[in-house]
Design a protein around this motif. Structure first.
Motif, mmCIF file in Angstrom:
data_model
loop_
_atom_site.group_PDB
_atom_site.id
_atom_site.type_symbol
_atom_site.label_atom_id
_atom_site.label_comp_id
_atom_site.label_asym_id
_atom_site.label_seq_id
_atom_site.Cartn_x
_atom_site.Cartn_y
_atom_site.Cartn_z
ATOM 1 N N LEU A 73 0.873 -0.857 -0.071
ATOM 2 C CA LEU A 73 0.035 0.007 -0.616
ATOM 3 C C LEU A 73 0.993 0.981 -0.171
ATOM 4 O O LEU A 73 0.409 2.473 -0.739
ATOM 5 C CB LEU A 73 -0.912 0.378 1.121
ATOM 6 N N GLN A 74 2.234 1.214 0.893
ATOM 7 C CA GLN A 74 3.183 2.816 0.315
ATOM 8 C C GLN A 74 3.341 2.958 -0.792
ATOM 9 O O GLN A 74 3.842 3.716 -0.769
ATOM 10 C CB GLN A 74 3.501 2.499 1.603
ATOM 11 N N SER A 77 0.748 4.144 -2.661
ATOM 12 C CA SER A 77 0.187 5.058 -2.471
ATOM 13 C C SER A 77 1.542 6.513 -3.331
ATOM 14 O O SER A 77 1.416 7.770 -3.256
ATOM 15 C CB SER A 77 0.374 5.617 -0.827
ATOM 16 N N ASN A 206 -11.380 3.540 0.915
ATOM 17 C CA ASN A 206 -9.525 3.191 0.269
ATOM 18 C C ASN A 206 -8.736 4.586 0.654
ATOM 19 O O ASN A 206 -7.793 4.625 0.082
ATOM 20 C CB ASN A 206 -9.337 2.915 -0.807
ATOM 21 N N SER A 208 -5.972 5.026 2.451
ATOM 22 C CA SER A 208 -4.408 4.589 2.647
ATOM 23 C C SER A 208 -4.350 4.785 1.025
ATOM 24 O O SER A 208 -2.800 5.697 1.228
ATOM 25 C CB SER A 208 -4.166 2.934 3.006
#
Length: 429
Positions: A73-74, A77, A206, A208
């Motif tokens: 997820l990082q 993003s 969502n 994140s």
């Protein structure tokens, strides 16, 4: 999940088409024939902005699909934030260039009209360009939806955009005197509002993945742009292949011939819509499957795609035999029942569906070099080939010329997929 995506897409696609069929005559009645023609021209010019993303959206879609398949997820993003930031800066640059040129261009000469004043044309172009470029940045969410396996929401976006535009034009028609500027303003706002609404729905669930300035990365620009640049070349070449037939027909055979071509193509476009509804969700799923090395699923998806192509052979044959009657019942325009246009279009559409099966696969796994160079060759040969065949077979010859050009993809792309899967099988064994 995949079937939900397809049925959801089909539901919203039907609604989107219904709204567009109602919207067009309403705008025509509001503006009048001459001004409506100017609107169509303006819309066509401004819509070209989507090709200025340099393939960045498609590059993001693939890279984001890979990171999401790993639950990173990082990184996801960072990719999303970088895409929004890059497109925002590009939009500002393009609008600055446009504004510098806008008030020096004789738009009445460009659009060959005097029914709309130069002043109104300038402000109509300024406001519509601004709203389209703003939406151009916000539309990154559509690539995020594709990568997140929520393709049906992209079709829902299309429906809502048409619906909000329909409501806006209805209110304008009821409350405001006919005005091109009003149409440009309301239509542009309806697009922005729709994209903001769809973005809110997705990012609320969502959180994140919500873009932020701190996650912007210059390094990711290079990563996305490298892949996106290849997509951009393919997109431009495809644009040339599929947008030149009408120009060739009207130049060689006149407007009446183009009318027949357009009606026949619109009838067959239903087949292409069905094909796209099935294939579009597969793009990101191929990316996920490649990241997880799930090649058995990929082979199964290809087999199912072949069945779709076989099934679509049936409506293409129905249109070949009964197309003239169908067009007459739908549009009230009589085309000769034995017209070779129907045979030419049947062949063209089936070749295109077959080619798209493998193009979506290769797009998904990021194998683009062969497609890129093939698309360049096709873009170069398509116009002279179509003109040459048209001189022998008339309007149908233009379609045959494009079919011959597309046949290169129909032959080479399956070979690329075959070698890709064979290579992966050898590596895993």
């Amino acid at each position: 999940m995949y079937l939900l995506d397809i049925w959801g897409s089909l539901f919203f696609k039907v609604l989107a088409i219904a709204c567009s069929f109602i919207l067009l005559p309403m705008m025509l009645h509001y503006l009048g024939g001459a001004t409506f023609g100017v609107w169509v021209a303006i819309f066509s010019v401004v819509s070209w902005v989507v090709f200025f993303d340099l393939g960045f959206g498609s590059g993001l879609r693939n890279k984001l699909s890979e990171s999401l398949s790993k639950d990173d997820l990082q990184e996801s993003s960072i990719l999303i934030s970088t895409a929004y930031g890059s497109m925002g800066l590009l939009s500002l640059f393009l609008y600055a260039l446009f504004i510098c040129a806008n008030f020096f261009i004789d738009w009445q000469a460009v659009f060959s009209t005097n029914v709309v004043s130069q002043y109104e044309l300038q402000w109509s172009m300024a406001v519509l360009a601004f709203l389209f470029l703003l939406n151009f940045t916000l539309l990154i969410v559509l690539q995020v939806l594709h990568a997140s396996k929520k393709t049906f929401l992209t079709v829902a976006h299309q429906f809502l955009a048409n619906f909000f535009a329909l409501v806006a034009v209805f209110l304008a028609k009821t409350l405001i005197a006919p005005s091109l500027f009003v149409i440009c303003l309301l239509y542009g706002i309806s697009q922005v509002v729709t994209t903001v609404y769809i973005s809110f729905i997705f990012y609320r669930k969502n959180f994140s993945l919500v873009p932020n300035l701190r996650s912007f990365s210059v390094n990711r620009i290079k990563l996305i742009a490298f892949l996106g640049g290849q997509f951009f070349i393919i997109q431009l070449a495809v644009l040339v292949i599929f947008s030149t037939d009408k120009i060739i027909i009207i130049k060689l055979f006149g407007p009446a011939a183009l009318t027949e071509y357009e009606l026949v193509f619109k009838a067959y476009s239903a087949i292409l819509i069905i094909s796209t509804l099935f294939l579009t969700p597969l793009w990101s799923r191929y990316t996920h499957a490649a990241a997880e090395e799930d090649y058995s699923w990929m082979r199964g998806a290809l087999r199912r795609s072949h069945w779709v192509c076989a099934i679509l052979f049936i409506p293409s044959m129905i249109l070949y035999f009964f197309g003239a009657d169908i067009v007459f019942l739908w549009a009230g325009y009589r085309i000769e029942s034995g017209s070779s246009l129907f045979l030419a279009m049947s062949i063209f559409v089936l070749v295109r569906v077959w080619s798209d099966i493998y193009a979506y696969f290769l797009n998904g796994v990021g194998v683009l070099k062969v497609q890129m160079w093939l698309a360049v060759v096709q873009a170069v040969i398509n116009i002279p080939l179509s003109v040459a065949v048209a001189k022998i077979y008339g309007v149908s010859g233009v379609i045959y010329g494009s079919t011959l050009t597309l046949s290169l993809s129909a032959i080479l792309l399956p070979l690329c997929v075959y070698w890709y899967l064979k290579n992966k099988k050898n590596l895993s064994s």
